[in-house]
Design a protein around this motif. Structure first.
Motif, mmCIF file in Angstrom:
data_model
loop_
_atom_site.group_PDB
_atom_site.id
_atom_site.type_symbol
_atom_site.label_atom_id
_atom_site.label_comp_id
_atom_site.label_asym_id
_atom_site.label_seq_id
_atom_site.Cartn_x
_atom_site.Cartn_y
_atom_site.Cartn_z
ATOM 1 N N LEU A 1 0.826 -1.210 0.000
ATOM 2 C CA LEU A 1 0.000 0.000 0.000
ATOM 3 C C LEU A 1 0.858 1.257 0.000
ATOM 4 C CD1 LEU A 1 -2.878 -0.816 2.527
ATOM 5 C CD2 LEU A 1 -3.137 -0.301 0.099
ATOM 6 N N GLU A 2 1.865 1.262 0.873
ATOM 7 C CA GLU A 2 2.757 2.421 0.975
ATOM 8 C C GLU A 2 3.376 2.762 -0.379
ATOM 9 O OE1 GLU A 2 4.295 4.551 3.464
ATOM 10 O OE2 GLU A 2 2.515 4.091 4.631
ATOM 11 N N LEU A 3 4.006 1.783 -0.990
ATOM 12 C CA LEU A 3 4.748 2.034 -2.218
ATOM 13 C C LEU A 3 3.826 2.393 -3.375
ATOM 14 C CD1 LEU A 3 7.463 -0.764 -2.003
ATOM 15 C CD2 LEU A 3 7.599 1.613 -1.247
ATOM 16 N N LYS A 4 2.577 1.971 -3.303
ATOM 17 C CA LYS A 4 1.631 2.279 -4.373
ATOM 18 C C LYS A 4 1.075 3.694 -4.260
ATOM 19 C CE LYS A 4 -2.539 0.576 -6.688
ATOM 20 N NZ LYS A 4 -3.541 -0.523 -6.738
ATOM 21 N N TYR A 5 0.814 4.150 -3.019
ATOM 22 C CA TYR A 5 0.057 5.389 -2.832
ATOM 23 C C TYR A 5 0.828 6.539 -2.192
ATOM 24 C CZ TYR A 5 -4.099 2.625 -3.916
ATOM 25 O OH TYR A 5 -5.026 1.836 -4.545
ATOM 26 N N ASN A 6 2.038 6.290 -1.661
ATOM 27 C CA ASN A 6 2.640 7.334 -0.815
ATOM 28 C C ASN A 6 3.300 8.486 -1.561
ATOM 29 O OD1 ASN A 6 5.059 6.166 -1.631
ATOM 30 N ND2 ASN A 6 5.692 5.554 0.435
ATOM 31 N N GLN A 7 3.190 8.492 -2.879
ATOM 32 C CA GLN A 7 3.597 9.679 -3.637
ATOM 33 C C GLN A 7 2.403 10.310 -4.355
ATOM 34 O OE1 GLN A 7 6.913 8.294 -6.039
ATOM 35 N NE2 GLN A 7 8.374 8.740 -4.407
ATOM 36 N N GLN A 8 1.195 9.894 -3.945
ATOM 37 C CA GLN A 8 -0.038 10.424 -4.516
ATOM 38 C C GLN A 8 -0.817 11.190 -3.452
ATOM 39 O OE1 GLN A 8 -2.487 7.460 -6.531
ATOM 40 N NE2 GLN A 8 -0.703 6.153 -6.885
ATOM 41 N N SER A 9 -1.469 12.290 -3.861
ATOM 42 C CA SER A 9 -2.396 12.978 -2.957
ATOM 43 C C SER A 9 -3.727 12.240 -2.970
ATOM 44 C CB SER A 9 -2.600 14.422 -3.432
ATOM 45 O OG SER A 9 -1.424 15.167 -3.305
ATOM 46 N N PRO A 10 -4.456 12.214 -1.850
ATOM 47 C CA PRO A 10 -4.182 12.888 -0.581
ATOM 48 C C PRO A 10 -3.358 12.044 0.394
ATOM 49 C CG PRO A 10 -6.330 11.868 -0.460
ATOM 50 C CD PRO A 10 -5.785 11.559 -1.838
ATOM 51 N N PHE A 11 -2.902 10.864 -0.057
ATOM 52 C CA PHE A 11 -2.277 9.917 0.874
ATOM 53 C C PHE A 11 -0.894 10.381 1.333
ATOM 54 C CE2 PHE A 11 -4.936 7.691 -2.259
ATOM 55 C CZ PHE A 11 -5.986 7.330 -1.418
ATOM 56 N N LYS A 12 -0.111 10.951 0.418
ATOM 57 C CA LYS A 12 1.244 11.342 0.808
ATOM 58 C C LYS A 12 1.231 12.406 1.907
ATOM 59 C CE LYS A 12 1.914 14.766 -2.919
ATOM 60 N NZ LYS A 12 2.690 15.084 -4.136
ATOM 61 N N GLU A 13 0.210 13.264 1.892
ATOM 62 C CA GLU A 13 0.125 14.311 2.913
ATOM 63 C C GLU A 13 -0.175 13.745 4.299
ATOM 64 O OE1 GLU A 13 -0.523 16.294 -1.017
ATOM 65 O OE2 GLU A 13 -1.392 14.517 -0.050
ATOM 66 N N LEU A 14 -0.669 12.488 4.356
ATOM 67 C CA LEU A 14 -1.018 11.869 5.632
ATOM 68 C C LEU A 14 0.131 11.071 6.240
ATOM 69 C CD1 LEU A 14 -4.622 10.602 4.789
ATOM 70 C CD2 LEU A 14 -4.004 12.509 6.286
ATOM 71 N N GLY A 15 1.256 10.995 5.563
ATOM 72 C CA GLY A 15 2.396 10.244 6.088
ATOM 73 C C GLY A 15 2.876 10.812 7.409
ATOM 74 N N ARG A 16 3.148 9.940 8.374
ATOM 75 C CA ARG A 16 3.643 10.412 9.675
ATOM 76 C C ARG A 16 4.937 11.206 9.502
ATOM 77 N NH1 ARG A 16 2.780 9.583 15.205
ATOM 78 N NH2 ARG A 16 0.640 9.395 14.454
#
Length: 266
Positions: free
Chosen positions: A241-256
């Motif tokens: 999940l991380e590698l798929k979405y963590n450079q996309q909004s809105p998910f990247k903005e939610l990273g700790r």
């Protein structure tokens, strides 16, 4: 192999972010958990083009035990490993030596603001600064100091604790009193970051210094919001999940944490 050095005699006076005496606990809490493994996997994915790229001298500020910079050493890059804690620097040096990686490394025990005097006139084409910004008193000044150490055309890999994600996670868990106090704890926990940063504020500091963000990644965009602790142990699924979405909004903005690659114009 160069010896770890400090410009002062003995151990520096304890400061924020100095984990002297608890390095083993630091390693266990940060790197031996699913959250630490996720963090390392995301960082390696982001840094791989630099790791496999042209050989250079890498300055690692707040480098801790050196787990990240060993990737660069293994590929033949030179390294200047720095941390505020002499104990952490010495343990990193021993770790690198055990892995037969220390021949390309220099070790310095000093805070960021002392590095210009330790490395007079030097600038670097790659600087790593991970999970350090949230421990300094003045984040804006730290950004300026990092910029001064960065060569024109160079890259800064900056990872910092995200205040917005901290607020969101505490809202999910119903810690409304803590949010009402402005995310101020009643009792300081030594391993808990004391100054999380608003990404918009960090972006403003970077722009004022003339630095440009070229890539943004969220680190732990899902893990910390899981209410069932057992779900946090489902590492392979979480990593996917991380590698798929963590450079996309809105998910990247939610990273700790936020991991940004930043360039200094030529």
């Amino acid at each position: 192999m160069s010896q770890a050095k400090n410009k002062k005699h003995g151990q520096p006076k304890a400061q924020r972010g100095d984990f002297t005496g608890i390095s083993k606990k630091f390693a266990r809490n940060i790197y031996d958990s699913t959250k630490g493994r996720l963090r390392m996997a995301v960082l390696k994915r982001d840094l791989l083009p630099l790791i496999d790229g042209p050989k250079r001298t890498v300055l690692d500020v707040g480098a801790g035990l050196g787990q990240v910079n060993e990737w660069f050493l293994a590929q033949g890059h030179h390294l200047i490993h720095t941390d505020i804690s002499l104990e952490m620097v010495q343990e990193a040096q021993q770790r690198h030596e055990q892995l037969s990686l220390g021949r390309f490394a220099q070790y310095i025990a000093a805070p960021l603001n002392e590095l210009p005097s330790q490395l007079p006139g030097q600038q670097f084409s790659l600087i790593l600064c991970h999970a350090m910004l949230e421990w300094v008193e003045d984040g804006q000044q730290a950004i300026r100091q990092l910029s001064e150490l960065l060569k024109p055309g160079g890259v800064l890999s900056l990872m910092f604790y995200n205040r917005n994600a901290q607020l969101m996670a505490n809202a999910v868990y119903g810690n409304f009193d803590y949010i009402a106090r402005g995310l101020k704890v009643k009792k300081t926990v030594r391993l808990s970051p004391q100054t999380p940063h608003d990404p918009e504020q960090v972006l403003s500091w970077l722009k004022q210094t003339g630095l440009n963000v070229t890539q943004q990644t969220g680190v732990r965009c899902f893990h910390d919001y899981l209410r069932d602790i057992e779900d946090q142990q489902r590492f392979d699924e979480l990593l996917e999940l991380e590698l798929k979405y963590n450079q996309q909004s809105p998910f990247k903005e939610l990273g700790r944490y936020q991991h940004w690659l930043i360039e200094k114009p030529v």
